[in-house]
Write a protein that holds these residues in place. Sequence first.
Motif, short mmCIF file in Angstrom:
data_model
loop_
_atom_site.label_atom_id
_atom_site.label_comp_id
_atom_site.label_asym_id
_atom_site.label_seq_id
_atom_site.Cartn_x
_atom_site.Cartn_y
_atom_site.Cartn_z
N GLU A 500 0.25 53.14 4.61
CA GLU A 500 1.58 52.02 4.46
C GLU A 500 2.30 52.16 5.54
O GLU A 500 2.57 51.04 6.35
CB GLU A 500 2.12 52.19 3.18
CG GLU A 500 3.51 51.54 2.83
CD GLU A 500 3.21 50.05 2.74
OE1 GLU A 500 3.97 49.26 2.66
OE2 GLU A 500 1.75 49.79 2.28
N ARG A 503 0.35 50.06 8.22
CA ARG A 503 0.62 48.91 8.04
C ARG A 503 1.82 48.27 8.52
O ARG A 503 2.01 47.25 9.05
CB ARG A 503 0.39 48.69 6.63
CG ARG A 503 0.22 47.10 6.00
CD ARG A 503 0.39 46.97 4.62
NE ARG A 503 1.43 47.11 4.03
CZ ARG A 503 2.50 46.38 4.11
NH1 ARG A 503 2.34 45.22 4.68
NH2 ARG A 503 3.80 46.65 3.41
N LYS A 567 -4.44 44.56 15.99
CA LYS A 567 -3.97 44.64 14.63
C LYS A 567 -5.15 45.52 13.91
O LYS A 567 -6.45 45.03 14.40
CB LYS A 567 -3.85 43.46 13.90
CG LYS A 567 -3.51 43.65 12.42
CD LYS A 567 -3.34 42.38 11.69
CE LYS A 567 -3.44 42.48 9.80
NZ LYS A 567 -2.54 43.75 9.60
N SER A 570 -7.11 46.22 7.03
CA SER A 570 -7.69 47.25 5.99
C SER A 570 -9.18 47.05 5.45
O SER A 570 -9.60 45.63 5.86
CB SER A 570 -6.80 47.32 4.94
OG SER A 570 -6.71 45.94 4.26
N GLU A 573 -8.75 43.67 3.64
CA GLU A 573 -8.52 42.66 4.62
C GLU A 573 -9.83 42.14 5.26
O GLU A 573 -10.20 40.85 5.55
CB GLU A 573 -7.47 42.87 5.44
CG GLU A 573 -6.08 42.86 4.95
CD GLU A 573 -5.08 43.38 5.88
OE1 GLU A 573 -4.06 42.78 5.94
OE2 GLU A 573 -5.46 44.16 6.75
#
Length: 829
Positions: A500, A503, A567, A570, A573
Motif C-alpha cells: 500500500e 501504491r 508506474k 499490481s 492491474e
Amino acid sequence: FDPLLIESKTVATVVLMLSSPEEEILAQACDALYKFASKGDENKVTLLGLGAVEHLYKLLSHEEPIVRRNAIMVLGIMSSHHDVKKFLKELDVIDSLISQLAPEEGVVVHEFATLCLAHMAVDYTTKEQIFKHGGLEPLIKLLDSPDPDVQKNSVECIYLLVQDFQSRAAVRALNVIPPLLQLLESEYPIIQLLALKTLELISKDREIRAILGENEGLDCLLKILENNEFSDLHMEALAVLGNCLEDVHTLQQFQQIGGLKKLLSFVGVSAVPDIQKNAAKAIAKAAYDSESRKILHEEEAEECLIKILESASDGVKVAASQAISAMCENLASKRAFGLQGIPQLVQLVSSDNEEVKEAAVTALANLTAASPSNARAVAEAEGIRPLVNALSAQRDGAVANAASVLTNLAMQEPLRVSIQGQAIMSALAQPLCSTNSQVQSKAALAVAAFACDADARAELRTAGGLRPLVELLRSKSKEVRRNASWAVMVCASDEPTAVELCRLGALDVLEEISLSKGRKNNFSDAALEKLLDNNLPQKYSQLGYLSSRDIIADGFYDCGKIRLGVKFFSLEELSMQELSDRRATIFINAKAQDENRIVIPNGVQMLTCNAEGASGVFLSPPNCSNIPLSVLVRFVCFGRKGKGKKEEEKPKEVIHITPKVQEETDPETSCWLPPPDFILLDYIKDASKTILPLPTIREQVVALAQLVADKMGGPIERDRLDDFSWEIHISELESELKCNVVPIGRVQKGTFCHRALLFKVIADRIGIGCTLVRGEYNRAWNEVKLVEDSPQGAAGLLLPPREYIVDLMFEPGSLIKEGSAEADLYKYI
C-alpha cells in the motif's frame, strides 16, 4: 498710556490676547486658558480650533519666566487630548519641551513639561524623537525632584520610553537604577507602581540586573513582598524578580539573603492568582539554567509548584505547568514531580481550556522523556485515554506534545499494548495531516513507535494514515522527513502495508531522496530497503536482485525490469489489461486451498476439471462484483496430472458451485486473488520428496537444477540457443489464457529468466539458500554459497563458502565459480 483693565467672557478674545506684546496680558491670558482647558476635553478641542496651541507653543520660548510657565501649564493640560497631541507632533515641539526640563526652570514648569512629554510618549515616533533629542537624561535627573508630580510624570515618561530597545540600552549608562529604587519608598502608590513597571522592562538586560544586585535592589523587592500593605505592588515586584532570577549569580544572592525561601513560602500561601502566576513565571525563567535548577531544587520549589497546580485560576495552572516543564530538566526535580505532580497534570489534560491542556501535556512530555517510572505513573493515573483524546486538541502544541508523551509511554511494551487498545493509530491519522511541522514530526515519531504491531499497521491503513505519512516524506523539514522515513520503515514490516505504501508513491519519493545528498538520511535509506524487502515483485523489478533472505512467496510475479519513475502495476492491474505483445508477466501461486473457487455474487460458477487441468466458465451479471468479469474469464486454473489412468480414460467432472451469501462476497471487503498453480505445487512436492533427502546442499542444488531444466525444456546446446523457440511458446500461452499474466507452472519452454525464477521459488520452499539475479536480454541466474572440501592433509579445516552460479540451461546442475570467465560466459554470452 494709562493701565486699562480688560475683562472678557469670550474664549476667542482670550486666545487673541495671546498675540499681545505685553507680558502681563500674556500671563493672565494663559492663566485663564489653563482654567478653561482644565474643565474638560470639549474645551481643549475648542482651544485647538481657535488656534491657541500654536500661540502657546511660541510662548514656550518667551523671555519672561512667568509667561513660559503659564504657557507650558496650558499645553501640559491640553496634551492629554488625542487631537492636541497630534497637532503638537506636527509642530515639532519635542525640542522645546525638553528645554523646559533644565535645572534652572521651576518645579511647575518641570511638572507640566514632563506631563506633556508623558502624554506624547505614547506614540512610537514621538518616543524616537525624545530619545534623539536627548530627553532621557534630564528626565532621569528629575526622578530626584522633591515634587511628587514631577517624579510621577518623569517616571511615567521613562517607562514609556524604555519600551523601545534603544532607550533600554541607554538608561544603563545614565545610572537610572538608584533613583528608581528610591522611588520604591515613595508614599504615593502610583509612583511605586510606575517605578516597578520601569524596572521590569529594563531588568530584561543582564547588566541592569547586575546593577540592581549591587544596589541592594533584591532587598527592596523582598521588602515590598513582605509588606502586606503593598499587596497591590506584589505582582509587579514578582515580575522584576522573575527577570533578576534568570541569572545564577543573582539567584544565589537572593538565596543567601533568604529571599528564595521566603518567595516560595509567600507564593504557596498566597490566595492571589496573579501573584501565584507571576511567581511561577519567575521560577520558569530561572529554571532555564542548569545551576539555577539545582538551587531551586535545594529550596524545594517543586512542592510550591505542585501546590499551586490546584489553583482555580487557569492562568496559574498554565504558569505552574510551564515552570514544571522547565524544572524537570533536573533529574532530581523530575523524580520529585513524578511522585506527586503527575496525577494533577493528567487531570489538567482533560481541561476545557486549551491553553491549560497544552501546558499540562507539555509538562508530561518533559516528565516522561527518558523516565520509565514517570511513564508508568502517567498510565497509573489513567492518563492514556485523555492523551489520546488530546491528539485532536485545537492547539498544535497540545497535539505535538500528546504524541510525544504517548511515544515515551510506548517504550514499555505493556503500556504500548494498552495504548494500542485505545485506537491510537486512528487518532494519529489526523495529526499526520497537520500543516504544523512540529505536529507532523511528533505524529510520525508516534507512528514509528506503535507500528511495530501488525494490528496497529492494519488500523493505520484502515484509518487512511498511510497517505499523509507518505506526503511527509516530501517535507522541507529535515526532522519531519527523518521521522516520516522512520515511520515508513516500521510500517513496511508486513507485505500488505508495504504494498500500500508503494501504491501511494512512498517508493518513488524515497528513491528521489536517496539521490539527493541534502535530503537523504539513514532512515530514508532503511525505509527504501524495507519497502522493497516486503514488496519483492517491485524489488526484483527495480533492482534486479533478490538475496537468499528474500523468500519468494505466493503472489510474487516478474513483470520484467521497469525504469525509475515508471508506474509499477499490481498483479491484479496487470491481469485486467488487454492482451498485448509486451513481455509476459510470470506469477507464482502454489496454494492448494480452494482459491480456484471464485465466488460470484448472484451468479453461478461452473468449473470443469479433467486430468490435465481445469477450465472455468463463469456465468454472472457483469455488474455484480468489483472484480471485472473480464479478469475472471481470462484465467485458466490448472490441476494435477492424473495418476494410474490414462488421460482419455479420465472422465470429466462438472462441479456446480451455488452462489454464496452476500456478506461473504461484500465488494467492499473482497480481495482479489490469482488462480492457483497446481503444476507448480506438484513441482514443489516432487522436490520435497526427491531432493530434500539428499545428504549435502551441493547434491540438492544439482538435483534441483536438473529438475528445473527438465520441467522447462531440458538442456540446450549453446550454439542452438537461438533455435530454442521459447518466445513462441510463451505467446501461445498468453493467447490461450487471453492475458499477459502466465502461471510459471504452465511454462514448459523456459529460458534463463524463467528457469532462474523457478529454481529460486522451489529452493526457497525446500530451504536451499540462493539469490536471483537479473541480467540483460532475458538472462537471469542463481547464485549459491557452498563450502569447499578440505584440501588433502588439512582434515577438519573449515573453509569459507564460495559463490557459484547454477547452470540451468546448458549443462543443468553444473556449478560455475562466480567471477570466472565461464561465469561471464553464462551471464552475458
